[in-house]
Write a protein that holds these residues in place. Structure first.
Motif, PDB file in Angstrom:
ATOM      1  N   LEU A 193       0.827  -1.258  -0.072  1.00 56.35           N
ATOM      2  CA  LEU A 193       0.131   0.158   0.040  1.00 56.35           C
ATOM      3  C   LEU A 193       1.008   1.205  -0.005  1.00 56.35           C
ATOM      4  N   VAL A 194       1.898   1.262   0.698  1.00 50.92           N
ATOM      5  CA  VAL A 194       3.032   2.381   0.665  1.00 50.92           C
ATOM      6  C   VAL A 194       3.512   2.589  -0.660  1.00 50.92           C
ATOM      7  N   LYS A 195       3.851   1.512  -1.008  1.00 55.43           N
ATOM      8  CA  LYS A 195       4.554   1.696  -2.671  1.00 55.43           C
ATOM      9  C   LYS A 195       3.409   2.184  -3.565  1.00 55.43           C
ATOM     10  N   GLU A 196       2.146   1.903  -3.649  1.00 54.51           N
ATOM     11  CA  GLU A 196       1.201   2.209  -4.378  1.00 54.51           C
ATOM     12  C   GLU A 196       0.895   3.820  -4.177  1.00 54.51           C
ATOM     13  N   MET A 197       0.922   4.308  -2.972  1.00 56.60           N
ATOM     14  CA  MET A 197       0.634   5.619  -2.441  1.00 56.60           C
ATOM     15  C   MET A 197       1.801   6.513  -3.075  1.00 56.60           C
ATOM     16  N   ASN A 198       3.020   6.129  -2.822  1.00 59.38           N
ATOM     17  CA  ASN A 198       4.186   6.796  -3.404  1.00 59.38           C
ATOM     18  C   ASN A 198       4.350   6.881  -5.010  1.00 59.38           C
ATOM     19  N   LEU A 199       3.735   5.966  -5.487  1.00 58.26           N
ATOM     20  CA  LEU A 199       3.647   5.980  -7.240  1.00 58.26           C
ATOM     21  C   LEU A 199       2.539   6.920  -7.481  1.00 58.26           C
ATOM     22  N   LEU A 200       1.410   7.018  -6.681  1.00 57.87           N
ATOM     23  CA  LEU A 200       0.337   7.824  -6.937  1.00 57.87           C
ATOM     24  C   LEU A 200       0.733   9.250  -6.750  1.00 57.87           C
ATOM     25  N   LEU A 201       1.382   9.636  -5.861  1.00 59.49           N
ATOM     26  CA  LEU A 201       1.905  11.204  -5.673  1.00 59.49           C
ATOM     27  C   LEU A 201       2.929  11.442  -6.876  1.00 59.49           C
ATOM     28  N   LYS A 202       3.775  10.409  -7.033  1.00 65.55           N
ATOM     29  CA  LYS A 202       4.890  10.877  -8.388  1.00 65.55           C
ATOM     30  C   LYS A 202       4.114  11.006  -9.625  1.00 65.55           C
ATOM     31  N   GLU A 203       3.301  10.246  -9.850  1.00 59.64           N
ATOM     32  CA  GLU A 203       2.476  10.521 -11.084  1.00 59.64           C
ATOM     33  C   GLU A 203       1.601  11.822 -11.266  1.00 59.64           C
ATOM     34  N   TYR A 204       1.077  12.258  -9.760  1.00 60.79           N
ATOM     35  CA  TYR A 204       0.477  13.373  -9.655  1.00 60.79           C
ATOM     36  C   TYR A 204       1.368  14.779  -9.964  1.00 60.79           C
ATOM     37  N   LEU A 205       2.623  14.595  -9.409  1.00 62.31           N
ATOM     38  CA  LEU A 205       3.648  15.519  -9.738  1.00 62.31           C
ATOM     39  C   LEU A 205       3.950  15.669 -11.119  1.00 62.31           C
ATOM     40  N   VAL A 206       3.775  14.839 -11.969  1.00 62.90           N
ATOM     41  CA  VAL A 206       4.248  14.686 -13.182  1.00 62.90           C
ATOM     42  C   VAL A 206       3.035  15.268 -13.883  1.00 62.90           C
TER      43      VAL A 206
END
Length: 463
Positions: A324-337
């Protein structure tokens, strides 16, 4: 009249026997006495009536005597009663004799000699052991040995099956324990309708969340070989394919989802590998064709491109925390892009972990502290503001995420020397945009530091 009586036959008869002529003679003699009594004063009509009465009486006597005589003759031609007491009066019948006394029988004993008091059957008859009859009034249950009681569960009717299966599936979506479902199904006598449990579970999951579909795939995998067979699974998915036109009314994406179910079932060895081959060139329904094509595409893709065990995405709180932590990090990185708030909101909802949203707040603040420039801080503030307004992140989850950063700020400062100043600026920005409360802003730790000012200040130490 006296002359007529004299002309009747007076021939001798056998002992105990009376002739018709004798009866008539007795009647005429009584008539003569009566005539003498009335002194010849009878009219012709009275005489004729009296004579007819006497004749009828004589006939009745004759019938009674002839019946007794015929019985005696049938018992013994010599005049003695067979089986009777020699000292008894003549003509007395032995009441203990089993032969017919009416003279109408064949002279055989009743029931072939097997009847009567104290008789256990005909001679030479062998009786076999008989099983005790529970309906016998003399049946004694305690004398029959150990009694084994078996619970008989009636087979579930097809109309009642849906009412009994729906609560089981809905509860499973809450607890996720496949063993409990297996135990409940064994208590039910589904009979020939076992396969319908799988079809009902899949239909309910199509109307639910992605996590429900993931749970359903796991449930079918655990039940195969224990409660359900591959043949039952094939019949269940065949039934769902036929019901697709009705399922689309409530779930427009039902064909694609069913295709994913079929692909996942084949990968988990729930369905045979030849399941799709049985439908080639035989499918008429367009929706069924879409589902089968979707399953075929997923099965032909390489493993590096798609993992069928994760075809439904993240399965909520049942997934490991690290995942779940990995999925949330990926979510935030995609949002910053990309900067798309709606896409980030959709991804967060698909995770289905509202109790773990404080981790998203924590990871967002850490990214702001580790970033360079003010772009990341403004974008993260905008994202948190959107989640706050839509109610996706609650007050408790927001406060918990900020408090975690407050507690770990000294450790973060080792890697990010300016972490305190960046944190203070971000907290002030969130407070100005009404993302956090004043109480949470005041709880932000500040790092006091000593410094010497210029000599113009007179060397006074300022804090």
């Amino acid at each position: 009249m006296a002359t007529e009586v004299g002309t009747w036959s007076t021939a001798p008869q056998a002992d105990g026997m009376f002739s018709h002529d004798e009866n008539l003679a007795d009647a005429n003699r009584s008539y003569s006495g009566d005539e003498a009594e009335v002194n010849g004063n009878w009219t012709p009509q009275e005489k004729a009536l009296h004579e007819a009465r006497l004749k009828a009486k004589a006939k009745r006597r004759l019938r009674k005597s002839s019946s007794r005589n015929s019985t005696s003759e049938s018992l013994s031609e010599s005049g003695d009663v067979a089986g009777g007491d020699p000292n008894s009066p003549k003509g007395k019948v032995n009441t203990n004799d089993r032969k017919s006394r009416t003279g109408k029988g064949r002279g055989l004993p009743k029931k072939g000699g097997a009847g009567g008091k104290g008789v256990w059957g005909a001679a030479g008859m062998v009786y076999e052991d008989e099983e005790p009859d529970m309906r016998d009034p003399n049946y004694d249950e305690s004398s029959q040995g150990d009694t084994v009681y078996a619970t008989v569960v009636p087979e579930v009717d097809e109309k009642e099956l849906e009412k009994m299966v729906n609560p089981i599936v809905q509860e499973y979506f809450e607890h996720g324990d496949t063993k409990e479902v297996q135990m409940l199904l064994k208590e039910l006598n589904l009979g020939q309708h076992k396969y319908e449990f799988s079809s009902l579970a899949v239909s309910l999951s199509l109307e639910g969340k992605a996590s429900h579909r993931e749970l359903t795939s796991r449930l079918l995998s655990d039940l195969t070989g224990k409660v359900l067979s591959q043949n039952d699974m094939s019949r269940a998915f065949d039934k769902i394919l036929k019901e697709l036109p009705d399922l689309i009314l409530d779930t427009p994406e039902a064909p694609q989802m069913l295709g994913q179910f079929i692909a996942r079932a084949i990968a988990d060895h729930i369905l045979p590998m030849s399941f799709l081959d049985c439908y080639k060139g035989k499918v008429v329904c367009e929706h069924s064709r879409v589902a089968l094509d979707r399953a075929a595409v997923l099965l032909t893709m390489k493993r590096e491109m798609v993992r069928l065990d994760n075809v439904w995405g993240v399965g909520g709180g049942l997934r490991p925390v690290k995942h779940l932590v990995k999925e949330m990090n990926l979510l935030l990185k995609e949002y910053l892009v990309s900067g798309e708030v709606s896409e980030a909101e959709r991804c967060l909802r698909d995770l289905e972990v509202p109790h773990f949203h404080h981790e998203l707040v924590y990871e967002a603040i850490v990214m702001v502290l580790e970033s360079k420039g003010d772009t990341a801080s403004h974008m993260m503030m905008k994202l948190l503001q959107s989640f706050w307004k839509t109610g996706l992140i609650t007050v408790d989850q927001m406060n918990r995420g900020f408090q975690r950063v407050y507690n770990e700020l000294p450790e973060i400062n080792l890697d990010v020397p300016h972490a305190h100043s960046i944190m203070e600026a971000f907290v002030d920005l969130c407070y100005q945009e009404s993302v956090i409360t004043k109480q949470l802003r005041d709880a932000c730790p500040s790092r006091g530091r000593k410094r010497f000012v210029s000599e113009g200040d007179g060397g006074v130490i300022k804090r």
